[in-house]
Motif scaffolding. Sequence first.
Motif, PDB file in Angstrom:
ATOM      1  N   GLY A 191       3.837   7.704  -4.068  1.00 48.91           N
ATOM      2  CA  GLY A 191       3.055   8.134  -5.220  1.00 48.91           C
ATOM      3  C   GLY A 191       2.620   6.958  -6.058  1.00 48.91           C
ATOM      4  N   ALA A 192       3.509   5.971  -6.222  1.00 50.42           N
ATOM      5  CA  ALA A 192       3.145   4.764  -6.950  1.00 50.42           C
ATOM      6  C   ALA A 192       2.013   4.025  -6.245  1.00 50.42           C
ATOM      7  CB  ALA A 192       4.360   3.854  -7.099  1.00 50.42           C
ATOM      8  N   ALA A 193       2.083   3.975  -4.908  1.00 48.53           N
ATOM      9  CA  ALA A 193       1.043   3.280  -4.146  1.00 48.53           C
ATOM     10  C   ALA A 193      -0.275   4.034  -4.143  1.00 48.53           C
ATOM     11  CB  ALA A 193       1.521   3.076  -2.709  1.00 48.53           C
ATOM     12  N   THR A 194      -0.210   5.365  -4.193  1.00 50.35           N
ATOM     13  CA  THR A 194      -1.420   6.193  -4.079  1.00 50.35           C
ATOM     14  C   THR A 194      -2.071   6.490  -5.422  1.00 50.35           C
ATOM     15  OG1 THR A 194      -0.483   7.274  -2.128  1.00 50.35           O
ATOM     16  CG2 THR A 194      -2.318   8.391  -3.215  1.00 50.35           C
ATOM     17  N   ILE A 195      -1.277   6.838  -6.405  1.00 43.78           N
ATOM     18  CA  ILE A 195      -1.800   7.299  -7.687  1.00 43.78           C
ATOM     19  C   ILE A 195      -1.688   6.239  -8.774  1.00 43.78           C
ATOM     20  CG2 ILE A 195      -1.542   9.014  -9.525  1.00 43.78           C
ATOM     21  CD1 ILE A 195      -0.562  10.974  -7.371  1.00 43.78           C
ATOM     22  N   ALA A 196      -0.476   5.714  -8.972  1.00 42.76           N
ATOM     23  CA  ALA A 196      -0.265   4.783 -10.080  1.00 42.76           C
ATOM     24  C   ALA A 196      -0.829   3.397  -9.810  1.00 42.76           C
ATOM     25  CB  ALA A 196       1.231   4.679 -10.395  1.00 42.76           C
ATOM     26  N   SER A 197      -1.212   3.097  -8.572  1.00 42.00           N
ATOM     27  CA  SER A 197      -1.800   1.787  -8.282  1.00 42.00           C
ATOM     28  C   SER A 197      -3.208   1.677  -8.836  1.00 42.00           C
ATOM     29  CB  SER A 197      -1.816   1.528  -6.769  1.00 42.00           C
ATOM     30  OG  SER A 197      -2.602   2.491  -6.103  1.00 42.00           O
ATOM     31  N   VAL A 198      -3.795   2.809  -9.213  1.00 48.02           N
ATOM     32  CA  VAL A 198      -5.108   2.804  -9.859  1.00 48.02           C
ATOM     33  C   VAL A 198      -4.954   3.448 -11.225  1.00 48.02           C
ATOM     34  CG1 VAL A 198      -7.485   3.603  -9.760  1.00 48.02           C
ATOM     35  CG2 VAL A 198      -6.302   2.974  -7.655  1.00 48.02           C
ATOM     36  N   SER A 199      -5.194   2.696 -12.263  1.00 49.60           N
ATOM     37  CA  SER A 199      -5.019   3.197 -13.617  1.00 49.60           C
ATOM     38  C   SER A 199      -6.354   3.291 -14.337  1.00 49.60           C
ATOM     39  CB  SER A 199      -4.092   2.278 -14.424  1.00 49.60           C
ATOM     40  OG  SER A 199      -4.728   1.043 -14.683  1.00 49.60           O
ATOM     41  N   GLN A 200      -6.348   3.958 -15.474  1.00 45.63           N
ATOM     42  CA  GLN A 200      -7.569   4.083 -16.243  1.00 45.63           C
ATOM     43  C   GLN A 200      -7.997   2.761 -16.857  1.00 45.63           C
ATOM     44  OE1 GLN A 200      -6.854   7.192 -19.080  1.00 45.63           O
ATOM     45  NE2 GLN A 200      -6.954   8.828 -17.568  1.00 45.63           N
ATOM     46  N   SER A 201      -7.048   1.838 -16.969  1.00 46.83           N
ATOM     47  CA  SER A 201      -7.386   0.558 -17.589  1.00 46.83           C
ATOM     48  C   SER A 201      -7.925  -0.459 -16.597  1.00 46.83           C
ATOM     49  CB  SER A 201      -6.135  -0.024 -18.269  1.00 46.83           C
ATOM     50  OG  SER A 201      -5.107  -0.243 -17.315  1.00 46.83           O
ATOM     51  N   GLY A 202      -7.882  -0.157 -15.333  1.00 48.20           N
ATOM     52  CA  GLY A 202      -8.398  -1.100 -14.351  1.00 48.20           C
ATOM     53  C   GLY A 202      -7.898  -0.786 -12.967  1.00 48.20           C
ATOM     54  N   PRO A 203      -8.548  -1.328 -11.934  1.00 51.84           N
ATOM     55  CA  PRO A 203      -8.191  -1.009 -10.552  1.00 51.84           C
ATOM     56  C   PRO A 203      -6.862  -1.605 -10.108  1.00 51.84           C
ATOM     57  CG  PRO A 203      -9.868  -2.709 -10.618  1.00 51.84           C
ATOM     58  CD  PRO A 203      -9.698  -2.232 -12.032  1.00 51.84           C
TER      59      PRO A 203
END
Length: 233
Positions: A23-35
């Motif tokens: 989940g960290a690799a799939t979802i949290a690796s892309v944040s609203q503040s930057g890629p």
Amino acid sequence: MKSLKKYFAEGLGTFALVLFGCGAATIASVSQSGPEGIGLLGISLAFGLSVVVMAYTIGPISGCHINPAISIAMLAAGKLSVKDTVGYVIAQCIGAIIAAAVLYLLASGSAGFSMPEWGLGSNGWGDGYLGEYNMTSALVAEFVFTFLFLLVIFGTTAKNASPAMAGLAIGISLALIHMVAIPITGTSVNPARSLGPALFAGGAAMSQLWLFIVAPIAGGLCAALVRNVFLDD
């Protein structure tokens, strides 16, 4: 009933490992503040910390293997019965598959979602995969890092070791392994962790899955041999 509790614990622990780590690799690796999101360090810590928290949650029940390579190595070292090894591995694979299904459900809720090659944190190698390392690098990395990981586990769970620190040491070692191996294979060292995402990603992830079954199990068995011959119980 006691065996069923252990198997359920293994399934639950593997579910948590895959959901948090992948989940960290799939979802949290892309944040609203930057890629860049949480980056390699964040993903490494997600896998390592998930093992730490599960070790103290289900460790007293099943030993918290949450990894077929560990269970098979424990069998080879004479620390687990054939019956429990089979039960553990089946439960671990089921837990990983359910976690990947939940992760797919969550990820597909994003606007414009489409399953990428090696999606949901799948492991892989070659052209188009992270550092684009070749199969030899992937095979050696998965074998060597699983070997070292199992040596840590055997050492920290030995009779003369401190049981209170085992979960922390094992989790830290897994985080360290991820910090090095993520660019090579995405870091498996765990056949169940690779199986779950690959089933949903399909394609290259499924065709390369064999390596993430064979290499970690071989590395674990080699560690069991070293433990039996050279190390104290």
